[in-house]
Design a protein around this motif. Structure first.
Motif, PDB file in Angstrom:
ATOM      1  N   GLU A   1       0.826   3.981  -3.027  1.00 39.79           N
ATOM      2  CA  GLU A   1       0.402   5.354  -2.756  1.00 39.79           C
ATOM      3  C   GLU A   1       1.528   6.334  -3.082  1.00 39.79           C
ATOM      4  O   GLU A   1       1.294   7.417  -3.632  1.00 39.79           O
ATOM      5  CB  GLU A   1      -0.022   5.483  -1.299  1.00 39.79           C
ATOM      6  N   ASN A   2       2.753   5.951  -2.766  1.00 31.61           N
ATOM      7  CA  ASN A   2       3.894   6.812  -3.088  1.00 31.61           C
ATOM      8  C   ASN A   2       4.076   6.950  -4.596  1.00 31.61           C
ATOM      9  O   ASN A   2       4.552   7.983  -5.081  1.00 31.61           O
ATOM     10  CB  ASN A   2       5.161   6.237  -2.453  1.00 31.61           C
TER      11      ASN A   2
ATOM     12  N   LEU B   1      -5.356   4.870 -12.368  1.00 31.62           N
ATOM     13  CA  LEU B   1      -6.089   3.608 -12.317  1.00 31.62           C
ATOM     14  C   LEU B   1      -6.706   3.261 -13.670  1.00 31.62           C
ATOM     15  O   LEU B   1      -6.605   2.127 -14.142  1.00 31.62           O
ATOM     16  CB  LEU B   1      -7.166   3.688 -11.225  1.00 31.62           C
TER      17      LEU B   1
ATOM     18  N   GLY C   1       1.637   7.125  -6.684  1.00 27.03           N
ATOM     19  CA  GLY C   1       0.586   7.950  -7.250  1.00 27.03           C
ATOM     20  C   GLY C   1      -0.781   7.300  -7.304  1.00 27.03           C
ATOM     21  O   GLY C   1      -1.723   7.875  -7.863  1.00 27.03           O
ATOM     22  N   TYR C   2      -0.940   6.091  -6.750  1.00 30.57           N
ATOM     23  CA  TYR C   2      -2.218   5.365  -6.816  1.00 30.57           C
ATOM     24  C   TYR C   2      -2.993   5.558  -5.511  1.00 30.57           C
ATOM     25  O   TYR C   2      -2.467   5.294  -4.423  1.00 30.57           O
ATOM     26  CB  TYR C   2      -1.967   3.869  -7.053  1.00 30.57           C
ATOM     27  N   ASP C   3      -4.256   6.006  -5.624  1.00 30.08           N
ATOM     28  CA  ASP C   3      -5.052   6.247  -4.403  1.00 30.08           C
ATOM     29  C   ASP C   3      -5.964   5.075  -4.062  1.00 30.08           C
ATOM     30  O   ASP C   3      -6.707   5.123  -3.078  1.00 30.08           O
ATOM     31  CB  ASP C   3      -5.858   7.538  -4.538  1.00 30.08           C
ATOM     32  N   ASP C   4      -5.928   4.007  -4.891  1.00 31.34           N
ATOM     33  CA  ASP C   4      -6.755   2.828  -4.608  1.00 31.34           C
ATOM     34  C   ASP C   4      -5.893   1.576  -4.834  1.00 31.34           C
ATOM     35  O   ASP C   4      -6.021   0.890  -5.853  1.00 31.34           O
ATOM     36  CB  ASP C   4      -7.980   2.817  -5.517  1.00 31.34           C
ATOM     37  N   PRO C   5      -4.993   1.264  -3.898  1.00 31.57           N
ATOM     38  CA  PRO C   5      -4.073   0.131  -4.090  1.00 31.57           C
ATOM     39  C   PRO C   5      -4.774  -1.192  -4.361  1.00 31.57           C
ATOM     40  O   PRO C   5      -4.259  -2.017  -5.133  1.00 31.57           O
ATOM     41  CB  PRO C   5      -3.290   0.098  -2.767  1.00 31.57           C
TER      42      PRO C   5
ATOM     43  N   GLN D   1       0.825  -1.208   0.000  1.00 32.00           N
ATOM     44  CA  GLN D   1       0.000   0.000   0.000  1.00 32.00           C
ATOM     45  C   GLN D   1       0.856   1.252   0.000  1.00 32.00           C
ATOM     46  O   GLN D   1       0.590   2.201  -0.752  1.00 32.00           O
ATOM     47  CB  GLN D   1      -0.937  -0.001   1.208  1.00 32.00           C
TER      48      GLN D   1
ATOM     49  N   GLY E   1       1.702   5.634 -12.811  1.00 30.47           N
ATOM     50  CA  GLY E   1       1.336   6.310 -11.573  1.00 30.47           C
ATOM     51  C   GLY E   1       1.461   7.816 -11.637  1.00 30.47           C
ATOM     52  O   GLY E   1       0.846   8.533 -10.831  1.00 30.47           O
TER      53      GLY E   1
ATOM     54  N   ARG F   1      -2.661  11.521 -14.849  1.00 30.42           N
ATOM     55  CA  ARG F   1      -3.775  12.195 -14.176  1.00 30.42           C
ATOM     56  C   ARG F   1      -4.759  11.200 -13.574  1.00 30.42           C
ATOM     57  O   ARG F   1      -5.285  11.407 -12.475  1.00 30.42           O
ATOM     58  CB  ARG F   1      -4.480  13.119 -15.163  1.00 30.42           C
ATOM     59  N   ASP F   2      -5.050  10.122 -14.301  1.00 28.54           N
ATOM     60  CA  ASP F   2      -5.970   9.092 -13.802  1.00 28.54           C
ATOM     61  C   ASP F   2      -5.246   7.749 -13.911  1.00 28.54           C
ATOM     62  O   ASP F   2      -5.465   6.969 -14.841  1.00 28.54           O
ATOM     63  CB  ASP F   2      -7.252   9.075 -14.637  1.00 28.54           C
TER      64      ASP F   2
END
Length: 897
Positions: free
Chosen positions: A440-441, A490, A443-447, A436, A484, A487-488
């Motif tokens: 997150e580091n 995921l 750039g992903y907010d939904d691991p 996680q 990552g 802009r998006d």
């Protein structure tokens, strides 16, 4: 004071000195030839008369010719009267003349003893001597050996002209093996007169252990089943010199060299070959080898040939043999910058001339710089330098440039990703907290969604070959890192995973992304920018090829050059409709991707992008028309009296990536069969454009703007079209004419159409009736595009794109009779500005409306690119723009909507 040519030869060549001392009569024999190249005709005349009585006489004659050619070519080179091209052409011609003469002599002698070789149908067979290497490219150097392969078309045996004779027949295989051995001896044996050319046959199938000569069928079986990557490189320059059925042979060889699909394993194959050469150079202490050493001739050849191997199957112009010609074609194809080509070409010229002068010293097959002072002084003088140090300084400058360009092309990929921090995430070996934190580091907010995507990808690629799986494992960590940063991330990761799943079994594409980190970054940018782009690349992964050359990808398209390139590629498939249709589609996809990359990078305004997409459509339509007419069995003349007219977005040069084409077909031909013939042509064009092949569809078309719409004839004569426009057309059809134009075909018909278009637009019209009809048409269109959402539809709602277009069309139809400049098809923005300049609307309002129209189209384009079905935005986001458009509407149409 100039030095006589042969004296200069003696000063710069020990071999020349010895030759002239041993045979002083040679100076007089070649004196008359020194002011011009030794021609093929002169060589053949020398070999032909008097006829050679026996094999010994043939050997002597061949070697005597070589001595004369050596003196003439060397004298011209050293005097500066013969450039590199002339010298290499002379030596290539000498080899061809000697091969042809020796082959004819020994074929006749063998046939006299064993009969003529024939196939099973009794057709005579001849040896096909294939030149490889520099002789194949027509760029042979002075003391080079010649790489040859001996082939013959068909198996069979020899047969005597008279069955009653005692001649013992041979199989064709045995006959041509014997002939090959005789030819090799005639050229390569050292006699009292020296040799002609050393012959190297190791490039034949199976090398030294392979048969001396073989049939076409055996060659084909070998290339298909056992041909190795380095042999593709070797066969690039293959050129049949003798015999017949050369086209048949090249049809066997060409698919082996130039693959239908891209093969980025060629980089690794040539890189490995180069590493082996470098190791051998180091082992034998040959760093001063101007051919094999760093920055040498071989690196220039490799740089050209790797693109031939990868791209030659798609770009026919890259299937040529001479190195300098190929470098020029790489620039034309956008695969190399002009600066790089010029530096490599200059280095090639310098290195090849230096190679010749090294070989002039002792007529030795060497590319090593000499280490004795006498030879160094002779070499410096021959190259035109004051001393050896000055020569080395110039040499180092060229070699450094070659090395720089070579390493830019062949830089080894980073395949070991074990140290990459995201490797533990991709392999699933990290604990949950570490995973996680790393994601997150990155750039992903939904691991969890990332892990689910990676897990699905692992499951779908679980059965890949081990080598492919290792390549994929190496690719994922850097890909995850680049994604990552988008802009998006995921959504981009999911698109990337879908692409990888589609290409995973084609390891060449994984190799591409491993070879080119820059290509990976560009791919991710495209996937992030547009789901439409992601879908296009996933469905047609051959497009990944376009990402490997940033200077090509981001260069401004030269449509004249690209049209010539497309024409040549289609010419390479004569009569093959399927191949030509696929070539058109590949061309469109490649150019569309280039424009998309420039669009995403912010390098193109929307107007410029639309112009380029329109030029692309024009180019494709022009070739489609030409190929359809050429393939029409019922055509009655060489050149069709037929034209394609573009309406709508094509006519107004406002095409988008997925726009269809509004087309009208006209003809002007008095032949009584013209209507039927041109209707078939139009049907064929429409089929070529709209058929879905493995390479996709070229364009969807709309033919309903023709006279009488869908119920009208598919093609119209210019006379009938004029009558319809002048007497029967509806107002909306005259509105459509404001952005119609001739696209391709007969230019006289195009000029006739343009004259009629301007005449119709300039007709005097009743202002009130015109306004009433335009308003009615606008309301009808609005009713057909009801927007029940709370968002503003950029195109169809009041204050949107269509309102501007109707205002412009009204202004053109209302005022063109007094202001004919409004008839020009220059686009809505320019026409608004012209209307303002003419005082038809206030200039400030005209400019505000033009700016509003530009911004509406820009936003529409961005939304469509993001994958939305409708271009709609919150009303407050475009309030000022809508006010400008509404003000224009009130000014022009006289009432608010």
């Amino acid at each position: 004071m100039s030095i006589p040519p042969l004296d200069r030869v003696a000063r710069c060549s020990r071999h020349g000195r010895r030759l002239l001392a041993a045979q002083p009569q040679l100076a007089d024999a070649v004196a008359a030839q020194l002011d011009r190249p030794f021609s093929r005709e002169a060589m053949q005349a020398f070999l032909a008369e008097p006829p050679c009585a026996d094999e010994a006489a043939l050997h002597q004659r061949l070697r005597q010719l070589r001595q004369r050619v050596w003196l003439v070519a060397t004298a011209g080179d050293l005097a500066g009267s013969a450039d590199l091209a002339e010298v290499t052409a002379t030596w290539s011609t000498l080899a061809e003349a000697c091969i042809g003469t020796a082959l004819d002599f020994h074929h006749a002698a063998l046939a006299a003893r064993h009969g003529e070789p024939r196939d099973e149908n009794g057709q005579p067979q001849q040896m096909v001597v294939v030149a490889m290497g520099k002789l194949g490219g027509g760029e042979l150097n002075v003391s080079s050996d010649i790489d040859l392969i001996y082939l013959y078309p068909d198996e069979g045996d020899t047969a005597a002209a008279d069955a009653a004779t005692s001649i013992r027949p041979l199989s064709n295989h045995e006959f041509f093996i014997r002939l090959g051995r005789k030819l090799t001896a005639a050229l390569g044996e050292a006699t009292a007169d020296g040799y002609v050319f050393r012959v190297d046959l190791r490039l034949r199938p199976w090398g030294d252990s392979g048969p001396f000569a073989m049939g076409f069928a055996m060659l084909e079986d070998y290339l298909v089943a056992q041909g190795r990557p380095w042999e593709r490189y070797a066969w690039i320059k293959a050129r049949p010199l003798t015999g017949t059925r050369h086209d048949e042979l090249m049809q066997i060889v060409r698919p082996f060299i130039f693959r239908k699909y891209l093969d980025f394993g060629a980089f690794a194959a040539i890189r490995d070959l180069h590493v082996q050469i470098r190791r051998e150079v180091a082992r034998r202490e040959m760093a001063h080898n101007v051919k094999l050493g760093p920055g040498g001739i071989r690196e220039i050849e490799f740089t050209a040939q790797v693109f031939q191997l990868i791209r030659g199957g798609q770009i026919a112009a890259l299937q040529q043999r001479p190195t300098l010609v190929v470098l020029g074609e790489l620039v034309k194809s956008g695969l190399m910058t002009a600066d790089a080509q010029q530096e490599l070409a200059a280095a090639y010229d310098f290195l090849r001339r230096l190679e010749h002068r090294i070989q002039y010293l002792d007529d030795a097959q060497t590319q090593l710089l000499p280490d004795d002072a006498d030879s160094q002084a002779m070499l410096a003088e021959a190259m035109g330098f004051a001393d050896h140090d000055a020569l080395l300084a110039a040499l180092d400058r060229h070699r450094n440039k070659v090395t720089r360009h070579f390493e830019q092309v062949f830089a080894a990929p980073q395949t070991d990703q074990n140290s990459h921090p995201l490797t533990v995430v991709c392999c699933g070996t990290a604990d949950a907290d570490t995973t996680q934190a790393l994601l997150e580091n990155a750039g992903y907010d939904d691991p969890q969604r990332v892990l689910a995507t990676l897990d699905a990808l692992r499951q779908n690629t679980a059965r890949l070959a081990e080598s492919t799986q290792l390549m994929l494992n190496a690719l994922l960590p850097p890909a995850l890192e680049v994604i990552g940063s988008q802009r998006d991330p995921l959504a981009t990761l999911e698109r990337f995973a879908a692409l990888v799943q589609a290409i995973a079994r084609r390891s060449t594409y994984l190799a591409l992304l491993a070879e080119y980190p820059a290509a990976l970054r560009q791919l991710v940018r495209l996937l992030a920018a547009s789901p439409w782009a992601a879908q296009m690349i996933t469905q047609q992964p051959q497009l990944l090829d376009e990402l490997i050359a940033p200077q090509h990808l981001m260069s401004v398209p030269d449509w004249t050059q690209l049209a010539a390139q497309l024409h040549a590629e289609l010419d390479a498939h004569p009569g093959d409709t399927e191949a030509q249709m696929d070539a058109l589609r590949r061309f469109k996809r490649a150019q569309t991707l280039r424009l998309l990359a420039q669009d995403v990078a912010g390098r193109l305004t929307l107007e410029t992008l639309s112009d380029h997409l329109s030029y692309l459509a024009d180019t494709l339509l022009n070739e489609t028309l030409a190929r359809c007419w050429a393939g029409l069995k019922t055509r009655h003349r060489d050149d069709a009296r037929f034209a394609v007219i573009g309406y709508g977005k094509l006519g107004g040069k406002e095409l988008g990536y997925a726009s269809d084409l509004d087309l009208v077909f006209l003809y002007d031909d008095a032949d009584e069969r013209a209507q039927e013939i041109y209707a078939r042509l139009a049907q064929r064009i429409n089929t070529w454009l709209g058929t879905l092949t493995s390479a996709g569809m070229l364009y969807e078309t709309d033919l309903r703007l023709r006279p009488d719409g869908a119920s009208g004839l598919l093609v119209s004569s210019t006379e009938a079209f004029r009558d319809y426009q002048m007497h029967h057309a509806w107002l909306w059809e005259h509105q459509a004419l404001t952005r119609a134009r001739f696209v391709c075909g007969d230019s006289e018909i195009g000029a006739s159409f343009e004259a009629l278009r301007r005449e119709v637009l300039c007709l005097p019209r009743d202002a009130a009736k015109l306004r009433e009809d335009v308003l009615a048409m606008r309301e009808k269109m609005h009713a057909g595009h009801v927007n029940e959402s709370d968002l503003f539809d950029l195109k169809h709602d009041s204050g949107g794109i269509v309102d501007v277009e109707f205002c412009v069309q009204y202004l053109v139809l209302r005022h063109c009779s007094a202001h004919p400049e409004l008839a020009d098809n220059v686009g809505n923005i320019a026409l608004l500005q012209r209307a303002g300049a003419a005082g038809l609307v206030p200039p400030a309002l005209a400019q505000d409306a033009a700016d509003a129209y530009r911004e509406l189209r820009r936003q529409q384009h961005a939304i469509k690119l993001s994958g939305a079905d409708y271009a709609r935005v919150p009303p407050a986001a475009v309030e000022t723009i809508r006010e400008s458009v509404s003000a224009l509407w009130v000014e022009v149409m006289g009432a608010a909507r």
